[in-house]
Design a protein around this motif. Structure first.
Motif, PDB file in Angstrom:
ATOM      1  N   PRO A 133       1.242  -1.346   0.456  1.00 54.72           N
ATOM      2  CA  PRO A 133       0.173  -0.082  -0.006  1.00 54.72           C
ATOM      3  C   PRO A 133       1.158   1.362   0.084  1.00 54.72           C
ATOM      4  CG  PRO A 133      -1.380  -1.404   1.461  1.00 54.72           C
ATOM      5  CD  PRO A 133       0.655  -2.201   0.877  1.00 54.72           C
ATOM      6  N   GLY A 134       1.327   1.452   0.972  1.00 56.22           N
ATOM      7  CA  GLY A 134       2.845   2.672   0.638  1.00 56.22           C
ATOM      8  C   GLY A 134       3.409   2.911  -0.434  1.00 56.22           C
ATOM      9  N   ARG A 135       3.733   1.774  -1.397  1.00 62.65           N
ATOM     10  CA  ARG A 135       3.644   1.985  -2.987  1.00 62.65           C
ATOM     11  C   ARG A 135       2.673   2.303  -3.839  1.00 62.65           C
ATOM     12  NH1 ARG A 135       8.329  -3.001  -3.801  1.00 62.65           N
ATOM     13  NH2 ARG A 135      10.355  -1.998  -2.017  1.00 62.65           N
ATOM     14  N   ARG A 136       1.696   2.891  -3.269  1.00 66.95           N
ATOM     15  CA  ARG A 136       0.249   2.836  -4.200  1.00 66.95           C
ATOM     16  C   ARG A 136      -0.666   3.752  -3.422  1.00 66.95           C
ATOM     17  NH1 ARG A 136      -0.389  -2.370  -8.387  1.00 66.95           N
ATOM     18  NH2 ARG A 136       1.652  -2.991  -8.633  1.00 66.95           N
ATOM     19  N   PRO A 137       0.115   4.588  -3.533  1.00 63.66           N
ATOM     20  CA  PRO A 137      -1.044   5.812  -2.146  1.00 63.66           C
ATOM     21  C   PRO A 137      -2.410   5.884  -3.623  1.00 63.66           C
ATOM     22  CG  PRO A 137       0.585   7.061  -3.210  1.00 63.66           C
ATOM     23  CD  PRO A 137       1.006   4.945  -3.353  1.00 63.66           C
ATOM     24  N   HIS A 138      -2.648   5.557  -4.797  1.00 64.13           N
ATOM     25  CA  HIS A 138      -3.066   6.681  -6.027  1.00 64.13           C
ATOM     26  C   HIS A 138      -4.737   4.899  -5.162  1.00 64.13           C
ATOM     27  CE1 HIS A 138      -1.214   4.259  -7.814  1.00 64.13           C
ATOM     28  NE2 HIS A 138      -2.142   3.438  -8.981  1.00 64.13           N
ATOM     29  N   LEU A 139      -3.667   4.093  -5.334  1.00 65.92           N
ATOM     30  CA  LEU A 139      -4.855   2.681  -5.442  1.00 65.92           C
ATOM     31  C   LEU A 139      -5.730   2.644  -3.908  1.00 65.92           C
ATOM     32  CD1 LEU A 139      -6.581  -0.023  -6.048  1.00 65.92           C
ATOM     33  CD2 LEU A 139      -3.979  -1.085  -5.352  1.00 65.92           C
ATOM     34  N   THR A 140      -4.814   3.169  -2.797  1.00 66.67           N
ATOM     35  CA  THR A 140      -5.393   3.445  -1.697  1.00 66.67           C
ATOM     36  C   THR A 140      -6.974   4.247  -1.929  1.00 66.67           C
ATOM     37  OG1 THR A 140      -3.951   2.906  -0.521  1.00 66.67           O
ATOM     38  CG2 THR A 140      -5.488   3.848   0.761  1.00 66.67           C
ATOM     39  N   LEU A 142      -4.121   2.131 -12.415  1.00 62.35           N
ATOM     40  CA  LEU A 142      -4.220   3.774 -12.709  1.00 62.35           C
ATOM     41  C   LEU A 142      -5.561   3.887 -12.132  1.00 62.35           C
ATOM     42  CD1 LEU A 142      -3.223   6.162 -14.335  1.00 62.35           C
ATOM     43  CD2 LEU A 142      -4.660   5.750 -16.192  1.00 62.35           C
ATOM     44  N   HIS A 143      -6.006   5.359 -11.154  1.00 59.67           N
ATOM     45  CA  HIS A 143      -6.825   5.363 -10.700  1.00 59.67           C
ATOM     46  C   HIS A 143      -7.813   6.386 -11.114  1.00 59.67           C
ATOM     47  CE1 HIS A 143      -8.227   8.150  -7.032  1.00 59.67           C
ATOM     48  NE2 HIS A 143      -9.682   7.185  -7.373  1.00 59.67           N
ATOM     49  N   VAL A 144      -8.962   6.443 -11.674  1.00 57.78           N
ATOM     50  CA  VAL A 144      -9.826   7.138 -12.974  1.00 57.78           C
ATOM     51  C   VAL A 144     -10.589   7.598 -11.948  1.00 57.78           C
ATOM     52  CG1 VAL A 144     -10.337   8.002 -14.892  1.00 57.78           C
ATOM     53  CG2 VAL A 144      -8.529   6.491 -14.598  1.00 57.78           C
ATOM     54  N   ALA A 145     -10.495   9.129 -12.257  1.00 59.51           N
ATOM     55  CA  ALA A 145     -11.970   9.103 -11.725  1.00 59.51           C
ATOM     56  C   ALA A 145     -12.734  10.477 -12.730  1.00 59.51           C
ATOM     57  CB  ALA A 145     -11.865  10.395  -9.731  1.00 59.51           C
ATOM     58  N   SER A 146     -14.012  11.083 -12.669  1.00 62.34           N
ATOM     59  CA  SER A 146     -14.561  11.403 -13.352  1.00 62.34           C
ATOM     60  C   SER A 146     -13.704  12.632 -13.935  1.00 62.34           C
ATOM     61  CB  SER A 146     -15.890  12.371 -13.041  1.00 62.34           C
ATOM     62  OG  SER A 146     -15.637  13.340 -11.844  1.00 62.34           O
ATOM     63  N   ARG A 147     -13.047  13.851 -13.682  1.00 58.39           N
ATOM     64  CA  ARG A 147     -11.706  14.438 -13.664  1.00 58.39           C
ATOM     65  C   ARG A 147     -10.481  14.653 -13.251  1.00 58.39           C
ATOM     66  NH1 ARG A 147     -15.278  18.887 -14.434  1.00 58.39           N
ATOM     67  NH2 ARG A 147     -17.803  18.805 -13.733  1.00 58.39           N
ATOM     68  N   THR A 148     -10.299  13.854 -12.785  1.00 61.92           N
ATOM     69  CA  THR A 148      -9.040  13.929 -12.521  1.00 61.92           C
ATOM     70  C   THR A 148      -8.382  12.051 -12.618  1.00 61.92           C
ATOM     71  OG1 THR A 148      -8.796  13.155  -9.865  1.00 61.92           O
ATOM     72  CG2 THR A 148      -8.696  15.362 -10.860  1.00 61.92           C
ATOM     73  N   TYR A 149      -6.513  11.867 -12.290  1.00 69.57           N
ATOM     74  CA  TYR A 149      -6.124  10.706 -12.864  1.00 69.57           C
ATOM     75  C   TYR A 149      -5.390  10.390 -11.835  1.00 69.57           C
ATOM     76  CZ  TYR A 149      -3.591  11.844 -16.524  1.00 69.57           C
ATOM     77  OH  TYR A 149      -1.848  11.822 -17.439  1.00 69.57           O
ATOM     78  N   ASP A 150      -4.421   9.703 -10.957  1.00 65.47           N
ATOM     79  CA  ASP A 150      -3.611   9.228  -9.729  1.00 65.47           C
ATOM     80  C   ASP A 150      -2.839   8.269 -10.840  1.00 65.47           C
ATOM     81  OD1 ASP A 150      -1.724   9.739  -8.786  1.00 65.47           O
ATOM     82  OD2 ASP A 150      -2.580   9.421  -6.882  1.00 65.47           O
ATOM     83  N   GLY A 151      -1.118   8.143 -10.038  1.00 69.30           N
ATOM     84  CA  GLY A 151      -0.660   6.635 -10.812  1.00 69.30           C
ATOM     85  C   GLY A 151      -0.257   7.129 -12.482  1.00 69.30           C
TER      86      GLY A 151
END
Length: 396
Positions: free
Chosen positions: A105-112, A141-150
């Protein structure tokens, strides 16, 4: 993986590493669709299921091995063995490809963050590389309606996947997509599984009648956000419809005109009254909703079609109307009728025929198809489904 998001989120918040096994491809008849996951933490705690029990033991062992050794992602295929009935395999006759990877988890904050969104019932998509260069396998990759992370390994790939992930999120579909391999912009060919957690689809029930009470319960059970609407305040009360998320007192067409709908919305017209039905259906048939059904006998339906034609509704729109509503289950009670309506919605949404499985051949679980146009069946099943539609008990 989003089928076990609540537990994974708790593990991520606690900083507990775990091994994640994800169904990335299915062929033939298999019990679980792509995206279904099982996870194991360092204490040996297991959550989720990927096969309904057939290969769970073997996948559990693979998870503990990957977690203990810190190995990179491992792909494995499980299928039915004719030679040894007790061999590890799917006795249903299908095959599944499984990706097992270690998650720190520490290496994937976007997944959290993505798992937190699911826990809070917010729409989100997680894109996961399931085929491609070994160094990229398992990236998310974390994808939201307006942003993405990872990142999936490059800005061009991230943008390409984000655009498709948002389209799938709007449709409420988990699917595997292909990107890249097209020159300098995104040279690596990637196969990406997009897991989606969309807002609940809507079931709009018009008519505060006994059938609506039973249908609202069935709709709630199926995961719909259920609304019951009727212009008569004496009937449209929350006491009469405890399973509805909201009960609206308004003219049906006026209410429908003022809300947002999409291709997952089911419109069920149970009013059985022309002064409500005609303006409501005239509007509904022009909206991008997934299912439109109306209660009534065949005679009522013919009268209704005539009135809609007189109101200027074209034939291609009228073809979207499911009436008499429901599948022929021989229903008599309100509860049985609700089941028949819910069954038709399920069959229509998943492009099923509505026929007994014992009457068919080939795989039970068919690939998910995407509508060419909202509310329209795609492929050869359309003709089959229409041929076998029969009337329910007369509601005239």
């Amino acid at each position: 993986m989003l089928n076990i998001a609540d537990t994974l989120y708790d593990w991520c918040r606690a900083g507990r590493p775990f091994a994640l096994a994800t169904v990335i491809q299915v062929s033939g008849s298999a019990p679980m669709p792509p995206g279904t996951a099982l996870a194991v933490d360092a204490a040996g705690t297991v959550v989720g299921s990927i096969s309904g029990g057939c290969v769970e033991g073997a996948v559990y062992d693979l998870c503990t091995q990957v977690l203990a050794e810190g190995a990179g992602p491992v792909r494995s295929r499980f299928g039915y063995s004719d030679d040894d009935a007790f061999a590890v395999g799917l006795t249903c006759g299908g095959e599944i490809d499984v990706l097992v990877q270690r998650v720190d988890p520490g290496r994937r904050p976007h997944l959290t963050a993505a798992l937190e969104a699911v826990a809070q019932r917010r729409p989100v998509a997680v894109a996961q590389i399931v085929d491609g260069p070994e160094a990229l396998l398992g990236r998310t990759l974390h994808v939201a309606s307006r942003t993405y992370d990872g990142t999936l390994g490059g800005e061009d790939a991230d943008r390409a996947v984000t655009a498709q992930a948002r389209a799938l999120l709007r449709a409420g579909r988990t699917a595997r997509i292909e990107v890249g391999g097209e020159g300098s912009t995104c040279p690596e060919r990637l196969s990406v599984l997009v897991h989606t957690h969309a807002s609940r689809p809507r079931m709009l029930i018009f008519g505060a009648v006994d059938f609506a009470a039973a249908l609202s319960r069935a709709g709630s059970f199926l995961g719909y956000r259920v609304t019951v609407c009727d212009a008569r305040p004496v009937f449209a009360t929350s006491t009469r419809f405890p399973y509805a998320d909201e009960v609206i007192v308004d003219w049906p067409d006026r209410y429908l005109a003022g809300i947002e709908v999409d291709a997952r919305t089911a419109v069920c017209v149970l009013t059985h009254d022309a002064k409500f039905d005609i303006p409501l259906l005239r509007l509904a048939l022009d909206l991008p909703v997934g299912y439109i059904g109306a209660m009534g006998s065949r005679r009522t339906h013919e009268h209704r079609l005539g009135a809609l034609r007189d109101a200027g509704v074209p034939e291609d729109r009228l073809a979207r109307l499911r009436s008499p509503i429901g599948l022929d289950l021989g229903a008599h009670t309100t509860e049985e009728t609700a089941i028949s309506i819910a069954a038709e919605i399920i069959a229509h949404t998943n492009h099923g025929t509505g026929l007994p499985l014992s009457h068919g051949t080939g795989p039970i679980h068919q690939p998910t198809l995407i509508d060419d146009e909202p509310g329209q069946l795609v492929g050869v099943r359309e003709g089959i489904a229409r041929r076998h539609r029969t009337d329910r008990p007369d509601n005239d």
